[in-house]
Design a protein around this motif. Structure first.
Motif, PDB file in Angstrom:
ATOM      1  N   ALA A  32       0.681  -1.376  -0.156  1.00  0.00           N
ATOM      2  CA  ALA A  32      -0.228  -0.186   0.052  1.00  0.00           C
ATOM      3  C   ALA A  32       0.642   0.694   0.055  1.00  0.00           C
ATOM      4  O   ALA A  32       1.003   2.693  -0.678  1.00  0.00           O
ATOM      5  N   TRP A  33       2.345   1.298   0.568  1.00  0.00           N
ATOM      6  CA  TRP A  33       3.227   2.190   0.584  1.00  0.00           C
ATOM      7  C   TRP A  33       4.324   1.934  -0.375  1.00  0.00           C
ATOM      8  O   TRP A  33       5.144   1.697   0.473  1.00  0.00           O
ATOM      9  N   PRO A  34       3.832   1.252  -1.664  1.00  0.00           N
ATOM     10  CA  PRO A  34       5.402   1.876  -2.607  1.00  0.00           C
ATOM     11  C   PRO A  34       7.072   2.997  -2.203  1.00  0.00           C
ATOM     12  O   PRO A  34       7.866   2.037  -2.839  1.00  0.00           O
ATOM     13  N   GLY A  35       6.511   4.172  -2.036  1.00  0.00           N
ATOM     14  CA  GLY A  35       7.064   4.857  -1.623  1.00  0.00           C
ATOM     15  C   GLY A  35       8.648   4.421  -0.528  1.00  0.00           C
ATOM     16  O   GLY A  35       8.682   5.180  -0.333  1.00  0.00           O
TER      17      GLY A  35
ATOM     18  N   LEU B 299      -6.435  -5.678  -1.789  1.00  0.00           N
ATOM     19  CA  LEU B 299      -7.019  -4.870  -1.701  1.00  0.00           C
ATOM     20  C   LEU B 299      -6.772  -3.749  -0.503  1.00  0.00           C
ATOM     21  O   LEU B 299      -6.417  -3.663   0.611  1.00  0.00           O
ATOM     22  N   VAL B 300      -6.636  -2.879  -1.525  1.00  0.00           N
ATOM     23  CA  VAL B 300      -5.944  -1.498  -0.734  1.00  0.00           C
ATOM     24  C   VAL B 300      -6.918  -0.037  -0.712  1.00  0.00           C
ATOM     25  O   VAL B 300      -7.694   0.259  -1.760  1.00  0.00           O
TER      26      VAL B 300
ATOM     27  N   ARG C 298      -5.045   1.958   2.874  1.00  0.00           N
ATOM     28  CA  ARG C 298      -4.664   0.688   4.067  1.00  0.00           C
ATOM     29  C   ARG C 298      -5.110  -0.497   3.485  1.00  0.00           C
ATOM     30  O   ARG C 298      -6.674  -0.623   2.526  1.00  0.00           O
ATOM     31  N   PRO C 299      -4.316  -1.842   3.630  1.00  0.00           N
ATOM     32  CA  PRO C 299      -4.688  -2.527   3.423  1.00  0.00           C
ATOM     33  C   PRO C 299      -5.629  -3.116   3.745  1.00  0.00           C
ATOM     34  O   PRO C 299      -5.945  -3.285   4.898  1.00  0.00           O
TER      35      PRO C 299
END
Length: 595
Positions: free
Chosen positions: A191-194, A261-262, A266-267
């Motif tokens: 959910a937070w690739p960066g 699913l995000v 938020r997962p």
């Protein structure tokens, strides 16, 4: 038997306020179910603090020690003192924002709940300030004291549930608890690739994901096989933005673990979204298999309630029907485009004859039938546009046979055996589902007799799985050996296959081992040995059975029917799907309106 005294004569219990320590421990039971829950809450705090790098260390599955370090904004001494009080938070500026949540955490319960059942130490330093430390042990809070540390926050949890030993008894093996904790971080990383994430478990690196773009992060988390089979999904509306990747129907999984699913970063495991995913694939994948996808949904914060589940994994959408419909339509469009692209691709390799099916008492080899010349299409006689329908394989006329399933008269779509019962009824058999049940029962019988007979491979096969999947299989190597599957470790993330169950013929070991690893993960350590063996037998049977699209000879079709008649539970496959349908004269007459 003693009678119950009337209500008016019973003493009225006095209402009293619970001690703070007891209240915190009750809250901990809702928020901190296991080490993975504590890791998730602390990592979410780090993300809300703007961290770009998050490091997690686990010892003893997180039961002995959890350490989370981040480079976020940090906390002052005053903020640190409030952080361990219940219902204290920096994430709700005013009461009116309760139904417009734009952060991952907001209730202010995680840290005091963890401190109520463990030994918690928090060291934090703002980017332009001094570092301070606070400790909480079994609910007892220390004074804030000066400390040393880099900008950001360091949260250490030791002896989780030492203050509630009854709950600690319900935890699983440390390896299982560690897997759940790593999976919690992995889902947040998606959910937070960066953000860069690193997890170390008992001194070994379990996860290392440098910050990147979302497409690369999906490939990092779900693996190259998923990436190769995935198509983009996109839908943009007035109050909804959907993007992500979904696997084509040719790539399915035995469980739902590959469904990510995000919502608003938020997962979640929301039932509405999972049902939409299932409906979108319902008509294109076989029963018992599950689609794989990584989908990111952004909606206005005020249109979704995230406070309907203690772990915040389920949501309530203001316009649930619209969200579900948008997701289903977007997935179906993506799958249609993906399927069209796959059909348009030129063949790069020449067709090869199919491999023989395991004997199972059938004819020893398969000789493809040559279909007879096709009759003049009915469409041509009616002046309609010609259509090339699949041609059934018709068998030569043979004498009727006195067997419940009758004699095979055709194979349709290279998938269904058509037979005529002695009473004239029409019998349809799904060849894959039927053979799966036969293989399942044969494997189970051998297991009861002492072990499934194995067939050593001429050349051992090396299967690359990933570190956790390989270790999971190796942890159950003894159980798998009883099923005729002999494996051993072969470096990091790889397994060497020395033998396969003889009944399976010569299946590709890679897909088989990947499905087995996922099946074992879904069951968990709590499952009994018998349950794990039963699930593994079902998975072996599926991989060792004749597939739809495989052309059978007349002798093989009849042998399949005879074997079904002699096999228990042959009416359904290992996944519960029907293997055979019967239409008698009365049913056909009703279908054609004759009665």
């Amino acid at each position: 038997m003693d009678s119950v005294p009337p209500a008016e004569s019973r003493p009225r219990p006095a209402i009293r306020r619970l001690p703070e320590t007891t209240a915190n421990r009750i809250a901990a039971g809702e928020v901190v179910e296991r080490p993975a829950a504590a890791v998730k809450e602390i990592v979410e705090n780090a993300l809300d603090a703007g961290a770009s790098r998050i490091s997690v260390v686990l010892e003893g599955g997180g039961m002995d020690r959890i350490l989370v370090e981040d480079d976020g904004c940090g906390m002052s001494a005053d903020d640190l003192a409030l952080a361990v009080e219940r219902h204290a938070t920096s994430k709700l500026p005013e009461e009116a924002t309760l139904f417009r949540i734009a952060t991952l955490g907001f209730r202010g319960e995680a840290l005091p709940s963890i401190g109520a059942v463990a030994r918690l130490t928090i060291t934090s330093r703002p980017q332009d300030g001094a570092a301070h430390r606070i400790a909480v042990e079994g609910g007892r809070v220390s004074e804030v004291a000066p400390a040393s540390g880099a900008p950001g926050t360091r949260v250490e949890v030791r002896d989780l549930f030492f203050a509630t030993p009854a709950r600690r008894k319900f935890l699983r093996h440390p390896r299982t608890e560690a897997e759940h904790a790593v999976e919690a971080v992995r889902r947040l990383a998606l959910a937070w690739p960066g953000v860069s994430f690193r997890v170390e478990n008992d001194g070994r690196e379990a996860l290392n994901l440098p910050g990147t773009d979302w497409e690369t992060r999906i490939r990092q988390v779900l693996g190259p096989d998923f990436a190769a089979a995935a198509v983009p999904v996109e839908a943009v509306g007035m109050s909804l933005d959907l993007r992500g990747l979904a696997a084509l129907p040719s790539y399915t999984r035995p469980t739902t673990m590959a469904q990510h699913l995000v919502v608003n970063r938020r997962p979640v495991r929301d039932p509405l979204l999972r049902v939409a995913l299932r409906v979108a694939y319902r008509d294109v994948i076989e029963a018992g298999r599950h689609p794989a996808a990584a989908l990111f949904l952004d909606v206005p914060p005020e249109s979704v309630d995230v406070n309907v589940h203690p772990m915040k994994t389920e949501l309530r959408f203001r316009e649930g029907d619209g969200v579900r419909g948008t997701l289903i339509n977007a997935l179906r469009r993506a799958l249609a485009v993906g399927a069209g692209a796959a059909v348009a691709m030129p063949a790069l390799t020449p067709a090869v004859p199919p491999e023989p099916m395991p004997s199972m008492g059938f004819a020893e080899s398969f000789v493809p039938l040559t279909p007879p010349p096709a009759p003049v299409p009915v469409q041509r006689a009616l002046g309609l546009a010609p259509v090339a329908p699949p041609r059934p394989v018709l068998l030569t006329e043979r004498a009727p046979e006195a067997h419940p399933l009758g004699r095979a008269i055709a194979q349709f779509l290279d998938t269904y055996v058509v037979a005529e019962a002695p009473d004239g009824a029409l019998v349809l058999v799904d060849q894959h589902a039927a053979h799966e049940r036969l293989t399942h029962e044969a494997l189970s019988a051998q297991l009861v007799e002492g072990g499934v007979r194995s067939q050593p491979l001429l050349l051992p096969a090396v299967v690359d799985l990933g570190a956790r999947e390989a270790q999971r299989l190796l942890d159950h190597a003894e159980d798998l050996a009883r099923l005729g599957l002999e494996i051993e470790g072969f470096g990091a993330g790889a397994v060497l296959v020395r033998a396969l169950p003889a009944l399976l013929g010569n299946p590709e070991p890679g897909p088989l081992l990947k499905d087995l690893a996922e099946e074992l993960a879904e069951l968990g350590e709590a499952a009994s040995l018998q349950k794990r063996l039963d699930a593994a037998v079902a998975r072996l049977a599926c991989h060792g059975s004749v597939r739809a699209g495989r052309r059978l000879t007349p002798a093989e079709m009849d042998a399949l029917l005879r074997a079904m008649e002699a096999t228990p539970r042959a009416a359904t496959c290992s996944h519960g799907r029907p293997t055979v349908l019967r239409l008698d004269a009365a049913a056909l007459e009703r279908m054609f309106g004759r009665r």
